[in-house]
Scaffold this motif. Structure first.
Motif, PDB file in Angstrom:
ATOM      1  N   CYS A 165      25.679  20.715  -1.574  1.00  0.00           N
ATOM      2  CA  CYS A 165      26.395  19.908  -0.572  1.00  0.00           C
ATOM      3  C   CYS A 165      26.630  20.741   0.682  1.00  0.00           C
ATOM      4  CB  CYS A 165      27.781  19.520  -1.085  1.00  0.00           C
ATOM      5  SG  CYS A 165      27.733  18.489  -2.515  1.00  0.00           S
ATOM      6  N   GLY A 166      26.703  20.084   1.815  1.00  0.00           N
ATOM      7  CA  GLY A 166      27.066  20.753   3.071  1.00  0.00           C
ATOM      8  C   GLY A 166      26.163  21.951   3.314  1.00  0.00           C
ATOM      9  N   THR A 167      26.785  23.092   3.546  1.00  0.00           N
ATOM     10  CA  THR A 167      26.041  24.322   3.814  1.00  0.00           C
ATOM     11  C   THR A 167      25.085  24.655   2.668  1.00  0.00           C
ATOM     12  OG1 THR A 167      27.718  25.184   5.277  1.00  0.00           O
ATOM     13  CG2 THR A 167      26.399  26.814   4.130  1.00  0.00           C
ATOM     14  N   THR A 195      25.689  26.474  -5.149  1.00  0.00           N
ATOM     15  CA  THR A 195      27.103  26.247  -4.862  1.00  0.00           C
ATOM     16  C   THR A 195      27.877  27.558  -4.795  1.00  0.00           C
ATOM     17  OG1 THR A 195      29.142  25.277  -5.767  1.00  0.00           O
ATOM     18  CG2 THR A 195      27.398  25.661  -7.352  1.00  0.00           C
ATOM     19  N   GLN A 196      28.669  27.684  -3.776  1.00  0.00           N
ATOM     20  CA  GLN A 196      29.499  28.876  -3.638  1.00  0.00           C
ATOM     21  C   GLN A 196      30.588  28.845  -4.696  1.00  0.00           C
ATOM     22  OE1 GLN A 196      32.461  31.436  -3.033  1.00  0.00           O
ATOM     23  NE2 GLN A 196      33.036  29.371  -2.457  1.00  0.00           N
ATOM     24  N   SER A 197      31.369  27.762  -4.685  1.00  0.00           N
ATOM     25  CA  SER A 197      32.562  27.693  -5.544  1.00  0.00           C
ATOM     26  C   SER A 197      32.216  27.406  -7.003  1.00  0.00           C
ATOM     27  CB  SER A 197      33.482  26.582  -5.048  1.00  0.00           C
ATOM     28  OG  SER A 197      32.814  25.331  -5.138  1.00  0.00           O
ATOM     29  N   THR A 251      32.356  22.199  -6.883  1.00  0.00           N
ATOM     30  CA  THR A 251      32.142  20.989  -6.073  1.00  0.00           C
ATOM     31  C   THR A 251      31.800  19.831  -7.010  1.00  0.00           C
ATOM     32  OG1 THR A 251      31.362  22.363  -4.281  1.00  0.00           O
ATOM     33  CG2 THR A 251      30.771  20.044  -4.178  1.00  0.00           C
ATOM     34  N   VAL A 271      37.359  28.883   4.899  1.00  0.00           N
ATOM     35  CA  VAL A 271      36.868  27.570   4.463  1.00  0.00           C
ATOM     36  C   VAL A 271      35.393  27.403   4.821  1.00  0.00           C
ATOM     37  CG1 VAL A 271      37.086  25.097   4.957  1.00  0.00           C
ATOM     38  CG2 VAL A 271      39.109  26.422   4.341  1.00  0.00           C
ATOM     39  N   LEU A 272      34.967  28.009   5.904  1.00  0.00           N
ATOM     40  CA  LEU A 272      33.556  27.915   6.295  1.00  0.00           C
ATOM     41  C   LEU A 272      32.699  28.853   5.449  1.00  0.00           C
ATOM     42  CD1 LEU A 272      35.079  26.963   8.941  1.00  0.00           C
ATOM     43  CD2 LEU A 272      33.010  27.629  10.123  1.00  0.00           C
ATOM     44  N   SER A 273      31.596  28.337   4.971  1.00  0.00           N
ATOM     45  CA  SER A 273      30.703  29.167   4.166  1.00  0.00           C
ATOM     46  C   SER A 273      29.728  29.903   5.087  1.00  0.00           C
ATOM     47  CB  SER A 273      29.952  28.286   3.184  1.00  0.00           C
ATOM     48  OG  SER A 273      29.265  29.086   2.276  1.00  0.00           O
ATOM     49  N   LYS A 318      28.500  24.523  11.433  1.00  0.00           N
ATOM     50  CA  LYS A 318      29.469  25.606  11.672  1.00  0.00           C
ATOM     51  C   LYS A 318      30.269  25.312  12.943  1.00  0.00           C
ATOM     52  CE  LYS A 318      29.569  27.104   8.546  1.00  0.00           C
ATOM     53  NZ  LYS A 318      28.830  26.895   7.369  1.00  0.00           N
ATOM     54  N   GLU A 331      32.663  22.051  12.527  1.00  0.00           N
ATOM     55  CA  GLU A 331      33.810  22.086  11.604  1.00  0.00           C
ATOM     56  C   GLU A 331      34.922  23.032  12.058  1.00  0.00           C
ATOM     57  OE1 GLU A 331      32.757  23.201   7.574  1.00  0.00           O
ATOM     58  OE2 GLU A 331      31.360  24.705   8.290  1.00  0.00           O
TER      59      GLU A 331
HETATM   60  C1  F6R Z   1      30.717  24.404   5.253  1.00  0.00           C
HETATM   61  C2  F6R Z   1      31.091  24.464   3.858  1.00  0.00           C
HETATM   62  C3  F6R Z   1      30.806  23.296   2.989  1.00  0.00           C
HETATM   63  C4  F6R Z   1      30.363  23.773   1.598  1.00  0.00           C
HETATM   64  C5  F6R Z   1      30.241  22.568   0.646  1.00  0.00           C
HETATM   65  C6  F6R Z   1      29.714  22.976  -0.714  1.00  0.00           C
HETATM   66  O1  F6R Z   1      31.035  25.576   5.930  1.00  0.00           O
HETATM   67  O2  F6R Z   1      31.662  25.429   3.408  1.00  0.00           O
HETATM   68  O3  F6R Z   1      29.874  22.443   3.563  1.00  0.00           O
HETATM   69  O4  F6R Z   1      29.155  24.442   1.727  1.00  0.00           O
HETATM   70  O5  F6R Z   1      31.475  21.950   0.503  1.00  0.00           O
HETATM   71  O6  F6R Z   1      30.557  23.905  -1.320  1.00  0.00           O
HETATM   72  P1  F6R Z   1      30.067  24.785  -2.538  1.00  0.00           P
HETATM   73  O7  F6R Z   1      29.022  25.704  -2.026  1.00  0.00           O
HETATM   74  O8  F6R Z   1      31.292  25.496  -3.004  1.00  0.00           O
HETATM   75  O9  F6R Z   1      29.524  23.828  -3.563  1.00  0.00           O
END
Ligand code: F6R
Length: 602
Positions: free
Chosen positions: A305-307, A352-354, A357, A403-405, A484, A487
């Motif tokens: 999602c997103g980034t 996914t970073q977190s 999601t 909050v920004l990735s 970037k 947001e």
């Molecule tokens: C943008 C941002 C979001 C995440 C998105 C997915 O800067 O941080 O678009 O990339 O919500 O999040 P993760 O990677 O945690 O699944």
């Protein structure tokens, strides 16, 4: 998306410790905050609650010490941003306090029933329902057993109350009479921690740094009872005791501190070269194994999602170009409408970073239902996606707190680039090109480049719109750069494939319209530059991010030529520009409005 935290101890600890933990968790939501703690009194103990709408103020009046406390930082879903809707919420007896992350999907009928049976609600939230459900379950459990306040009764009551709610939820419950916390969850994350001072529980391990030595990621089928003597674990369905496998908390305070930077965003942008070095040191074997999985699969899907979704899209270009392989890049929230192709030979790679999601989790669950293999590129190694996946490549980016990735994005690109080269039999080329990218990133972060970016930020500070174009490998970069900027600055920024300009977008260009152009020295250069010229001749103000200058550019931001690793380098000036603009516009670069880092609700 909210952040929740609690502790219980044999001795009194500063309640301010909860507030500090909430500051660490504020990236999960910052609409309101609140704490509850036991106040011992000669006339009998009671629960003190302090909560308010808005962000945590930088300074609070002195707080007392207490043996038990919990806290919450909110991203509002049900119920407006008001003091009353801030957590913690109490039951009618004011002996139970709850904090919640998630959405109780069946809250309407539950609330109607509870109100009919005499419960008094103080907020409009779905969350408060759990306090009242628990009050009823506890009363029932005590009447049935005729024992009062046995610890197992509390667990029994939480199990019963939790069984009545639907949705993805995590709760910490504070039970005043027994001086215990209970933690329970479904999908939303909770981590337990043990340290010399007591027992802790948090939405994220980062808030346990400095308090816990050992941690345990609570599972969906478990309930944890935390008392001053330590934690106990139970099966959520049967109530049978369970034995947790504790692991060492490896995060250190330096991983989560600002380290001399004014904001996490700029700290994390600067960490990127170090993260790529770490990937080269630690993740090569993982990349090889992932390449093998891809080799064996019949149909590979990247979801994010997103980034992370833009990293997936960039991955599809890298795979086509380097590995001559087709992969499908799908936005995770759209995956369920495209999952029909999946078979037990498919491979779904979640980015996914977190790892929390919800749309990514649902995509992974859908893939598993269809018998597909699931791999994950994930930064938080104890997260839900990491645990659901059959194979995980940790991003090794360290905690991403803004909050920004940023650093998790380039970490994903580095791993995908390596895997593409391994598939192509050219691993050493992948390694070399990543070393060039590391140098290129360092140059992009050097004062000379920064000066130019600051000059551009001065020029754009009052802009209302901004356009970003790129082609090929730079198309996902254009989308990510625009994300970037929008947001964190609230400037309306749109990323486009350069070739799409003439199909409509160019109508938006007028005198002075800023347009960022990504032009690495690859096959896209002639066409993207002619697109830039077309924008310029209609009054557009062109900022060229490129190794070479060009007559189309009003401003040239030079970057290194790093071949196929260009997406790792070209994004850096755009990240810096977004940061510099946010600072100049007086905005908080780490906490943009309406956003939260872990998107754990739909
Ligand atoms: C943008 C941002 C979001 C995440 C998105 C997915 O800067 O941080 O678009 O990339 O919500 O999040 P993760 O990677 O945690 O699944």
């Amino acid at each position: 998306m909210c952040g929740i935290f609690g502790f219980v101890s044999r001795r009194e600890l500063p309640v301010a410790l909860v507030v500090d933990a909430l500051r660490t968790l504020e990236y999960r939501g910052y609409d309101s905050w609140g704490i509850a703690y036991e106040v011992p009194e000669s006339v009998g103990t009671y629960l003190a609650v302090f909560k308010q709408a808005g962000r945590l103020p930088p300074k609070l009046p002195p707080l007392p010490t207490s043996p038990i406390a919990l806290g919450h930082t909110r991203w509002a879903t049900h119920g407006g941003v008001t003091d009353e809707n801030a957590h913690p919420h109490l039951d009618c007896t004011a002996t139970l306090a709850i904090v919640h992350n998630g959405i109780i999907e069946n809250y309407r009928p539950l609330r109607e029933t509870l109100e009919r049976t005499g419960h008094h609600f103080r907020s409009d939230t779905d969350s408060e329902i759990f306090a009242h459900l628990l009050e009823d379950s506890l009363e029932r459990a005590m009447t049935e057993s005729r024992l009062s306040e046995s610890p197992d009764l509390l667990v029994e009551a939480v199990r019963q109350a939790f069984a009545q709610i639907r949705g993805l939820n995590a709760f910490i419950v504070l039970h005043l009479p027994s001086r215990q916390l209970v933690a329970v969850k479904s999908t939303s994350p909770l981590v337990l921690g043990i340290g010399t001072d007591g027992v802790f529980v948090s939405s994220d391990a980062v808030a346990l740094v400095g308090h816990a030595d050992r941690i345990y990621y609570l599972r969906d089928d478990e309930v944890a009872l935390l008392s001053p003597d330590g934690p106990r674990l139970f099966d959520r369905c049967t109530g049978e005791p369970r034995q947790p496998q504790w692991e060492l908390l490896t995060l250190r305070p330096a991983d989560t501190s600002l380290g001399g930077f004014p904001h996490y965003l700029i700290k994390e942008i600067h960490e990127q070269p170090r993260v790529i070095k770490r990937i080269l040191r630690e993740r090569l074997e993982d990349a090889r194994q992932l390449a093998e999985l891809i080799q064996r699969s019949y149909g590979t899907f990247f979801v994010g999602c997103g980034t992370a979704g833009y990293a997936a899209l960039c991955g599809s270009y890298l795979f086509s170009r380097i590995a001559r392989r087709h992969v499908n890049a799908v936005i995770a929230s759209e995956f369920k409408y495209q999952e029909h192709f999946l078979t037990d030979r498919s491979l779904v790679i979640a980015l996914t970073q977190s790892g929390e999601t919800v749309d990514v989790i649902e995509a992974v669950q859908a893939a598993k239902r269809r018998g597909a293999t699931v791999a994950a590129l994930v930064n938080v190694t104890g997260s839900t996606v990491a645990r659901l996946a059959d194979f995980t490549v940790p991003l090794s980016a360290g905690p991403e707190q803004s909050v920004l990735s940023t650093k998790a994005y380039t970490a994903k690109l580095a791993i995908l680039l390596l895997v593409a080269h391994i598939l192509n039999g050219s691993e050493h080329v992948g390694i070399d090109v990543l070393w060039r990218a590391i140098d290129g990133m360092e140059q992009a972060l050097a004062p000379a480049t920064l000066d130019r970016i600051r000059a551009v930020a001065e020029h754009l500070v009052d802009a209302e719109h901004c356009y970003v174009i790129g082609r090929g490998l730079s198309y996902p970069t254009a989308l990510e750069a625009a994300l970037k900027i929008k947001e964190v600055t609230y400037i309306h920024a749109e990323g486009f494939a350069g070739g799409e300009l003439k199909h409509g977008v160019i109508a938006l260009i007028q005198d002075g319209s800023p347009c960022l152009v990504f032009s690495p020295l690859d096959e896209t250069r002639p066409d993207i530059l002619s697109g830039a010229m077309e924008v310029r001749s209609r009054g557009g103000w062109i900022i060229g991010i490129s190794p070479e200058p060009d007559e189309a550019f009003h401003v040239h931001i030079p970057i290194a030529d790093v071949g196929d690793a260009s997406p790792l380098v070209t994004i850096v000036p755009a990240q810096l520009l977004a940061y510099e603009l946010a600072v100049r516009r007086g905005l908080d670069p780490d906490k943009p409005r309406n956003l939260a880092k872990s998107v754990t609700v739909k």
